[in-house]
Design a protein around this motif. Structure first.
Motif, short mmCIF file in Angstrom:
data_model
loop_
_atom_site.label_atom_id
_atom_site.label_comp_id
_atom_site.label_asym_id
_atom_site.label_seq_id
_atom_site.Cartn_x
_atom_site.Cartn_y
_atom_site.Cartn_z
N SER A 178 0.86 -0.98 0.09
CA SER A 178 0.29 -0.18 0.32
C SER A 178 1.11 1.09 -0.04
O SER A 178 1.96 1.29 0.44
CB SER A 178 -0.67 0.50 1.45
OG SER A 178 -0.21 0.42 2.38
N GLU A 179 0.09 2.20 -0.64
CA GLU A 179 0.80 3.71 -0.86
C GLU A 179 0.92 4.49 0.79
O GLU A 179 0.12 4.39 1.05
CB GLU A 179 0.46 4.75 -1.59
CG GLU A 179 1.20 5.78 -1.85
CD GLU A 179 0.57 6.90 -2.58
OE1 GLU A 179 0.58 7.92 -2.94
OE2 GLU A 179 -0.16 6.16 -3.47
N SER A 208 3.52 1.35 5.84
CA SER A 208 2.94 0.25 4.23
C SER A 208 2.81 -1.00 4.81
O SER A 208 3.38 -1.21 5.70
CB SER A 208 4.04 0.14 3.20
OG SER A 208 3.43 -0.07 2.26
N ARG A 223 7.82 1.56 2.70
CA ARG A 223 6.97 1.12 1.55
C ARG A 223 8.16 0.23 1.04
O ARG A 223 7.88 -0.55 0.65
CB ARG A 223 6.72 2.19 0.85
CG ARG A 223 6.04 0.86 -0.54
CD ARG A 223 5.04 1.74 -1.64
NE ARG A 223 3.91 0.82 -2.55
CZ ARG A 223 3.34 1.71 -3.33
NH1 ARG A 223 3.39 2.59 -3.54
NH2 ARG A 223 2.34 0.94 -3.80
#
Length: 243
Positions: A178-179, A208, A223
């Motif tokens: 996910s961002e 993230s 991330r």
């Protein structure tokens, strides 16, 4: 489960799943190849009229998957039944599904309100009235989910189960990250403490989520770290590089 091919026209049977019994009835008056079996999944809490939570249609190509498909529907079925449509929006079902390549916004919708998506080897489609179809070549797993207690999460779990039954091996472990949510004001989250700050008192959230279509999920501080965790998960399960 009962031998579906061996059932005579209009013959009934009961299949016991780990989550309760399912009633079966064969319709083969037009010949075995064009016949089908209807399966009714009852509510777990008995009602005066014996309400059901799902009606499943099984054609011959789907017979080998029938036991697992019926068990999955019974597993996620709500306890009570009524005669209303599910409280689930197809777009929300798509976004909640684990068996997707991406959870990005902008879900394509058809003129009939249905939403579909695919993974290697199989595809799914969900309608506003509770119909769910999973296809892979000539195999079709279909069900009409009944009752307002079917929410988007329960419907997504059923769609995921069908896709896992029919998908190609590589689709059982599709990872994504996910961002990060980025800069935020601490007061918006009731949050106080350390972390990167900038003018205006904002803080940075770089967390993230790494997730896999098999259900594995972990949250890490960045991330880049999430991508590393996803790669490590794939190595552990013997799959390839992240999608």
């Amino acid at each position: 489960m009962p031998g579906l091919i061996l059932l005579a026209d209009r013959e009934t049977a009961v299949h016991h799943t780990p989550y309760g019994p399912v009633r079966l009835r064969k319709y083969a008056s037009r010949g075995e190849e064009k016949g089908f079996v209807r399966a009714a999944v009852p509510a777990r809490v008995p009602t005066r009229d014996g309400g059901r939570t799902a009606l499943v249609t099984l054609h011959r190509a789907a017979y080998p998957y029938a036991a697992a498909w019926l068990a999955a529907i019974a597993q996620y079925a709500p306890e009570r039944a009524d005669h209303r449509n599910p409280q689930a929006a197809p777009g929300s079902v798509r976004l909640l599904s684990e068996m997707t390549r991406t959870h990005a916004n902008g879900v394509p919708r058809q003129s009939d309100g249905s939403v579909g998506w695919s993974v290697p080897g199989a595809s799914a489609r969900v309608w506003p009235d509770g119909r769910v179809e999973i296809r892979a070549g000539s195999v079709l797993l279909s069900v009409r989910l009944e009752g307002s207690e079917w929410d988007s999460g329960r419907v997504a779990a059923v769609a995921d189960a069908g896709l896992r039954l029919l998908c190609a091996p590589e689709a059982r472990h599709m990872t994504r990250t996910s961002e990060p949510s980025g800069w935020f004001r601490p007061m918006d989250r009731g949050y106080s403490g350390g972390g990167r700050e900038r003018n205006g008192g904002q803080m940075y959230d770089g967390a993230s989520v790494a997730a896999c279509s098999c259900g594995w999920r972990v949250t890490v501080p960045s991330r880049l770290g999430a991508r590393g965790a996803a790669a490590a998960h794939l190595r552990e399960v013997g799959a390839g590089a992240p999608c």
